[in-house]
Scaffold this active site. Structure first.
Site, PDB file in Angstrom:
ATOM      1  N   PHE A   1     -18.684  49.907 -49.964  1.00 46.21           N
ATOM      2  CA  PHE A   1     -18.519  48.485 -50.251  1.00 46.21           C
ATOM      3  C   PHE A   1     -17.089  48.187 -50.672  1.00 46.21           C
ATOM      4  O   PHE A   1     -16.553  48.815 -51.570  1.00 46.21           O
ATOM      5  CB  PHE A   1     -19.491  48.055 -51.356  1.00 46.21           C
ATOM      6  CG  PHE A   1     -19.360  46.616 -51.762  1.00 46.21           C
ATOM      7  CD1 PHE A   1     -19.694  45.594 -50.879  1.00 46.21           C
ATOM      8  CD2 PHE A   1     -18.886  46.271 -53.018  1.00 46.21           C
ATOM      9  CE1 PHE A   1     -19.559  44.258 -51.247  1.00 46.21           C
ATOM     10  CE2 PHE A   1     -18.754  44.942 -53.400  1.00 46.21           C
ATOM     11  CZ  PHE A   1     -19.091  43.933 -52.504  1.00 46.21           C
TER      12      PHE A   1
ATOM     13  N   LYS B   1     -10.597  54.253 -58.027  1.00 48.67           N
ATOM     14  CA  LYS B   1     -11.174  53.793 -59.292  1.00 48.67           C
ATOM     15  C   LYS B   1     -11.386  54.952 -60.275  1.00 48.67           C
ATOM     16  O   LYS B   1     -11.188  54.784 -61.488  1.00 48.67           O
ATOM     17  CB  LYS B   1     -12.500  53.074 -59.044  1.00 48.67           C
ATOM     18  CG  LYS B   1     -13.055  52.438 -60.319  1.00 48.67           C
ATOM     19  CD  LYS B   1     -14.233  51.523 -60.076  1.00 48.67           C
ATOM     20  CE  LYS B   1     -14.659  50.838 -61.381  1.00 48.67           C
ATOM     21  NZ  LYS B   1     -15.789  49.902 -61.191  1.00 48.67           N
TER      22      LYS B   1
ATOM     23  N   MET C   1       7.246  20.688 -37.090  1.00 50.80           N
ATOM     24  CA  MET C   1       8.140  21.494 -36.265  1.00 50.80           C
ATOM     25  C   MET C   1       7.504  21.809 -34.916  1.00 50.80           C
ATOM     26  O   MET C   1       8.169  21.775 -33.873  1.00 50.80           O
ATOM     27  CB  MET C   1       8.526  22.784 -36.989  1.00 50.80           C
ATOM     28  CG  MET C   1       9.592  23.590 -36.264  1.00 50.80           C
ATOM     29  SD  MET C   1      11.160  22.698 -36.078  1.00 50.80           S
ATOM     30  CE  MET C   1      11.948  23.079 -37.639  1.00 50.80           C
TER      31      MET C   1
END
Length: 559
Positions: free
Chosen positions: A113, A163, A465
């Site tokens: 995930f 982590k 533009m």
């Protein structure tokens, strides 16, 4: 002392003197944000509305201060949302460190995930990217990131940390940052001598200045150099402010929307001295016909830029400031009065002009210059408003014009970062309505932080533009460029906690800008202009610079 990986990241940031970080939290980076919470009195975290806003803010902070900008994001979409900002910094050589957190080491490679190989994703758009999977590698990685980001030709570096590393514990010892010395290893005496000889022989020299002169802090050396050899000076979008826009030798910007004087002057010169510029296609036009009558000297810190886009006759590789210091020792005062007079005559013959009837973009910029007395940091998005800001505001100092040059990133508007970096300055962001829509959620960021920030939206209800190109080159086929809807930027600003002011007439512009600055809060000015206002002069894409044309030329051609 024993610290977690997250605490080591914070301590390493403190080592580097980081006082501001821009970011957005998420699951994998929670440990880092927890450590950041405990050091909020030392490092101020700015919660942006979107990760892309964080990367642009870090970029703006770096451009305004000359220091490394820092941004943070979580894994997966948080990290990928940084990519456009990282690419923007890469194209313009801006020092930035992006810190992301990834899934735990054991989950890597399993399509877990919010798992993305962000170090791999950004490899082509960073100076260096790395993933840290061992706590013992963490402090060296962060320190190395800052060294790489600042050394030589600056640029962004990404450090991805798993982590589990942010939670692991190891010994941390404070370390002084590595001093960053100007790069001179390839600056050869023979190259300096060759350049000095070419300069002494030139009758019609022209100096072309790019962003490298700002990066190296070479403004004073450049001024001395230009006046010693009595040479006209032009600049790129990135070089604005390196040489004063109010100096008598300044001729305006070069390239697609540069002045006629600069474009014709470079075409006529016999020596082009290029200082910290990479010869972008938007500057050169047709490379085969660029500065055909001139010998070319290129000064650049990056050897890879030499002869990459334009073949040069002489090159000096090294930090621009250091190169100019040495060149200034070798050159002697020159008298090019006839050449300077020829260029002055072109400046008088081909001034920048725009329609004086009704409210226009150039008029807004001129009023901004008048009200701020030229003493503001001007940040822009990308498009017509960007070119008008480059043409009609006179930048006299470095780091006062901030814009996405190489990547041309709509939604860039890095004014939040610039204001946090330079709280002492009036900071104004100029956007078109098309650009503003892309990241206008960052108005909430500015308002939440009580930032005295002026957002000027040049609102023509079209993608200006692109529409200009469709008018000139696509027979008025306005495919998907009309923004004719019911969006109300004043109400939007108020809903975000800012002040909104609508401007529809010329006489309202100056007072509105004065009020916006005096309010000392976040203000959005919705300046409504005509949808068919155009940026002139213009060189068609791929055409030689001498084919530059303006509105009068176009009118004569279409008769």
């Amino acid at each position: 002392m024993q610290l977690t990986g997250s605490e080591i990241i914070i301590e390493c940031l403190k080592e580097q003197g980081v006082d501001t970080v821009f970011g957005y939290p998420g699951g994998t980076i929670l440990n880092v944000y927890d450590a950041l919470y405990k050091h909020s009195d030392e490092i101020h975290h700015v919660l942006t509305s979107h990760e892309q806003g964080a990367s642009h803010a870090a970029d703006g902070y770096a451009r305004a201060t000359g220091r490394v900008g820092v941004c943070m994001a979580t894994s997966g979409p948080g990290a990928t949302n940084l990519v456009t900002g990282i690419a923007t910094a890469h194209m313009d050589s801006i020092p930035m460190v992006a810190i992301t957190a990834n899934v735990a080491t054991g989950l890597l490679g399993r399509d877990s995930f919010q798992e993305v190989d962000i170090a791999g994703v950004v490899m082509p758009i960073t100076k260096y990217s790395m993933i840290v999977k061992d706590i013992h590698d963490l402090a060296p990685a962060i320190r190395r990131a800052f060294t790489i980001a600042q050394s030589g030709r600056p640029g962004p570096v990404l450090v991805d940390v798993t982590k589990d590393v942010t939670a692991a514990v190891t010994e941390y010892t404070y370390q002084e940052p590595t001093p960053i010395a100007p790069y001179t290893a390839e600056m050869l005496e023979s190259d300096l001598d060759q350049a000095a000889k070419l300069i002494s022989e030139a009758e019609k020299p022209f100096i072309f200045v790019g962003g490298g002169a700002i990066t190296s802090g070479a403004a004073e050396e450049l001024r001395k150099f230009a006046h010693t050899i009595n040479s006209p000076v032009t600049d790129s979008l990135m070089g604005k402010g390196a040489f004063s826009g109010e100096d008598e030798l300044y001729t305006g910007m070069l390239g697609m929307h540069g002045t006629k004087t600069s474009n014709l002057g470079v075409t006529k010169c016999d020596l082009l001295i290029t200082v910290g510029a990479r010869f972008s296609d938007r500057v050169t036009g047709n490379t085969a016909k660029f500065a055909q009558n001139a010998k070319i000297i290129q000064i650049d810190v990056d050897a890879a830029e030499i002869n990459k886009n334009i073949k040069v006759d002489c090159s000096i590789i090294g930090d621009v400031k250091e190169v100019l210091k040495e060149l200034n020792k070798k050159i002697h005062p020159k008298n090019h009065d006839a050449w300077v007079k020829e260029v002055e005559d072109m400046k008088a013959k081909y001034p920048l002009k725009y329609n004086q009837e009704g409210l226009t973009g150039p008029y807004v910029i001129e009023e901004l210059y008048r009200v701020t007395k030229g003493d503001a940091i001007v940040v822009t998005d990308v498009g017509q408003h960007q070119m008008w800001a480059a043409q009609y505001y006179h930048y006299t100092k470095p780091r006062t014009f901030i814009s996405s040059g190489g990547l041309g990133t709509m939604g860039y508007g890095a004014a939040i970062g610039a204001k946090f970096g330079r709280p002492d300055k009036v900071v104004v962001n100029i956007a078109g309505d098309g650009c503003f829509r892309m990241n206008m959620n960052e108005v909430a960021t500015a308002a939440r932080n009580n930032l005295p920030l002026v957002e000027i939206v040049i609102n023509n209800h079209v993608l200006g533009m692109v529409r200009q190109w469709q008018t000139l080159f696509y027979d008025h086929r306005y495919s998907s460029t009309i923004l004719d809807d019911k969006v109300d930027f004043v109400k939007f600003a108020e809903s975000m906690g800012a002040v909104g002011i609508r401007v529809t007439k010329k006489e309202e512009v100056g007072p509105a800008i004065e009020k916006a600055i005096a309010l000392n809060t976040t203000v959005v000015l919705d300046c409504q202009i005509d949808c068919d206002d155009k940026v002139f002069p213009m060189v068609p894409a791929g055409a030689p610079l001498e084919e530059v044309f303006d509105a009068e030329d176009l009118a004569k051609k279409n008769k």
